[in-house]
Scaffold this active site. Structure first.
Site, PDB file in Angstrom:
ATOM      1  N   ASP A  19       3.056   9.147   1.895  1.00 40.84           N
ATOM      2  CA  ASP A  19       1.888   8.499   1.310  1.00 40.84           C
ATOM      3  C   ASP A  19       0.635   9.365   1.441  1.00 40.84           C
ATOM      4  OD1 ASP A  19       0.489   6.019   0.322  1.00 40.84           O
ATOM      5  OD2 ASP A  19      -0.509   6.232   2.265  1.00 40.84           O
ATOM      6  N   GLU A  32       3.454  11.740  -2.588  1.00 36.64           N
ATOM      7  CA  GLU A  32       2.555  10.948  -3.430  1.00 36.64           C
ATOM      8  C   GLU A  32       1.228  11.703  -3.464  1.00 36.64           C
ATOM      9  OE1 GLU A  32      -0.495   7.560  -4.026  1.00 36.64           O
ATOM     10  OE2 GLU A  32       0.028   8.299  -2.050  1.00 36.64           O
TER      11      GLU A  32
END
Length: 645
Positions: free
Chosen positions: A309, A352
């Site tokens: 993330d 990401e």
């Protein structure tokens, strides 16, 4: 894996060297020492004046179980006899200021169910895995040349019981796995399952990186869930957050009263928008904590991949008015990926990342960050902006649908239609579509057709498969009652047929990471907002022609240039009546006309449906057929440095 006696730890191994088994030292381990059974507690708190273990077993008395400082750098340890699995505990830390604060164990593998915040003694060893067949099959395949369809989900809001309570890890075996199998997803990607205090952080603001959240059961229950996924051929990807953590009082923040896991410098420590703090990725102990954590999930939970993330937030300092790369983060990510792929070369490491940082999916030994996949955030943003535009104005932003092919092979991409785009007022995918009720469904079918035929692996957030009308409501489950409505049933049927077609069609994935797997037929018809292209597999006959119409107009006898095969069949049309469309389909076999068109040797004339996608498959090649330039058609080479490690 044996627990290492803390007194035997070489200081350099944790404090100054790469040490990726720190979970074997730190935390609470059920052990026998000097023939006495008990629990050894070990923690790193470099600026603590004194440390104790407190819990129900000593009535939370700070004076009873004082820990010993066993290294000058702040490793503390204590063996407590005759306490067992299931005991709750915290560390009582006397700070340099003389205050006593209570902290959960950073290396605890289990925790109390929120709102309680204590750690729980749990012997994580002993689960008997049954996934040898899965591991063997996975090693025989190259993920780069296989179909990949990822179902992204939030474990707590996919489905709830009638009384509103959560399904457990074990109960989700019966609820979720058959659903995923039915829809032919190859993987599930679960939003973070580390322990976290606040439900609405969705797990992205964690306090217990080694503890699978107790909301859904024990660590062994989660292992059983993963084991069952593997039994049915489903890979499991976890969302993982190595960049930042929450500031809750019992967590990592100011762990010993001073910045321990986070940066000292307030300019780079804080994330004001999220209310979190950044890990100090320049500190060896923090790197060992995080990389050990990644390997812990791989080794103990048999996880198949991580979606890492907020990589953009890691790569660049968040100093106001500055955009300067964080070299600590860059070297950490390279070290992380090297460690992960040394453990499992078939692992999925997905970044990401919304930046233009180069070589994200290039191996570290070639100068890259070392991931093997990256979310294509640019594709997602451009395509959704295009789809939200009124159809009559799409011709003015035509380039948003073609730009992605200029960089599609610069990285190994996953195309994400993710949770971020269907929450916080952004509307669901269905409700983003302009127009009336019928138009919305037609355009969502069109979007999915384009999604599954564009180069790149696929990821869809839960609910999209049947046309969730409302945006994601994280405190509720999906609107399963929508299956009572005909258009949602049509959408669901279409999605299942589309994903099945994708999986059995090699041209749609075999050369995902090679430019030879894609060729525009016509990328420039902005006036009609029609796009046509070819997807190519390894073999000449493994080719598909795709035509997408992004307006409501219907076109009869529309010419499309095609490779010179004798016939084409339409194998999918999103406007078919069984999918809720108007029925403007091409039922008959399409005979090619041997006249060049669109820089192709031949063409077909087809009906193009409103807001529709048509997929054509060649049926028979002409003997000795030639391309427009006079050369014989031949199998294209697929030699490329992309899609390999």
């Amino acid at each position: 894996m044996s627990v290492i006696n803390c007194e035997e730890v070489k200081r350099d191994e944790f404090h100054t060297e790469k040490y990726y088994e720190s979970y074997n030292i730190f935390g609470a381990h059920v052990v026998t020492e000097d023939e006495i059974q008990g629990v050894r507690f070990t923690v790193w708190a470099p600026h603590a004046k004194a440390m104790s273990v407190v819990g129900d077993f000593n009535e939370w008395d700070y004076e009873q179980h004082k820990m010993l400082q066993v290294t000058e750098e702040g490793i503390w340890s204590l063996f407590i006899p005759h306490i067992e699995e299931g005991e709750i505990y915290k560390y009582a830390i006397e700070t340099l200021a003389g205050d006593v604060i209570l902290k959960a164990d950073p290396y605890a593998v289990y925790a109390e169910v929120r709102p309680n915040t204590a750690s729980v003694v749990f012997d994580i060893k002993g689960y008997e895995w049954n996934d040898k067949n899965w591991i063997r099959k996975k090693k025989k395949k190259s993920i780069y040349k296989e179909a990949m369809t990822v179902y992204e989900l939030h474990f707590g809001s996919w489905k709830k019981k009638e009384d509103g309570t959560l399904y457990s890890y074990r109960e989700m075996v019966e609820e979720l796995i058959p659903y995923v199998v039915e829809h032919q997803f190859t993987h599930i990607e679960i939003m973070p399952l580390v322990e976290h205090p606040y439900d609405r952080s969705w797990g992205y603001q964690g306090t217990g990186y080694y503890a699978a959240t107790s909301r859904f059961g024990t660590p062994h229950d989660l292992m059983h869930f993963v084991d069952e996924c593997h039994k049915y051929g489903i890979g499991v990807i976890l969302d993982w957050v190595p960049g930042h953590f929450c500031k809750d009082a019992h967590g990592l923040y100011l762990f010993d009263g001073t910045p321990t896991y986070e940066y000292k410098d307030k300019d780079v420590q804080e994330n004001p928008v999220w209310g979190t703090v950044n890990f100090d990725l320049g500190k060896r102990e923090v790197r060992n904590f995080l990389i050990s954590n990644a390997l812990f999930w791989m080794r103990y939970f048999h996880i198949d991949g991580f979606r890492v993330d907020a990589v953009a937030n890691m790569l660049y300092w968040n100093k106001e008015g500055q955009e300067q790369s964080n070299e600590h983060a860059v070297s950490f990510l390279r070290e992380l990926n090297e460690a992960v792929f040394a453990e499992d070369e078939d692992f999925l490491m997905t970044a990401e990342d919304s930046t233009a940082w180069p070589l994200v999916t290039t191996p570290t030994y070639e100068g890259g960050l070392g991931f093997n996949y990256k979310w294509n955030m640019g594709w997602m943003n451009d395509v959704l902006k295009y789809m939200e535009c009124a159809p009559e104005y799409r011709k003015h932003i035509h380039e948003k649908m073609t730009f992605s092919l200029l960089y599609a092979y610069s990285e190994n991409f996953i195309l994400p239609l993710s949770h971020d785009e269907v929450v916080h007022g952004k509307k669901s995918l269905l409700n983003k579509m302009p127009g009336d009720y019928w138009d919305k469904f037609a355009q969502l079918r069109l979007l999915y057709g384009y999604f599954f035929t564009h180069p790149g692996k696929k990821l869809l957030f839960m609910g999209g498969e049947f046309g969730q009308f409302d945006e994601w409501k994280d405190l509720e489950d999906l609107d399963w009652n929508l299956h009572d409505f005909e258009m949602h049933r049509y959408m669901h049927d279409y999605f299942k047929e589309l994903i099945a077609l994708y999986k059995r069609s090699k041209p749609l994935w075999q050369l995902d990471h090679s430019p030879e797997g894609f060729q525009w037929i016509d990328a420039n018809n902005n006036e009609q907002s029609i796009f046509s292209f070819i997807r190519q597999g390894d073999k000449q006959e493994d080719a598909l022609v795709i035509v997408c119409n992004f307006t409501k107009a219907t076109y009869e006898n529309y010419k499309v240039g095609v490779p010179d095969f004798e016939y084409y069949n339409e194998i999918l049309n999103s406007d078919a009546q069984q999918y809720g469309g108007s029925g403007q389909v091409n039922k008959k076999r399409l005979k090619t006309i041997l006249e060049p068109y669109h820089n192709q040797a031949a063409h077909v004339e087809i009906t193009i449906p409103p807001f529709g996608v048509s997929i054509l498959r060649p049926v028979k090649t002409r003997k000795g057929s030639k391309k427009q330039d006079g050369s014989k058609t031949k199998v294209r080479s697929n030699v490329t440095s992309r899609g390999k490690r």
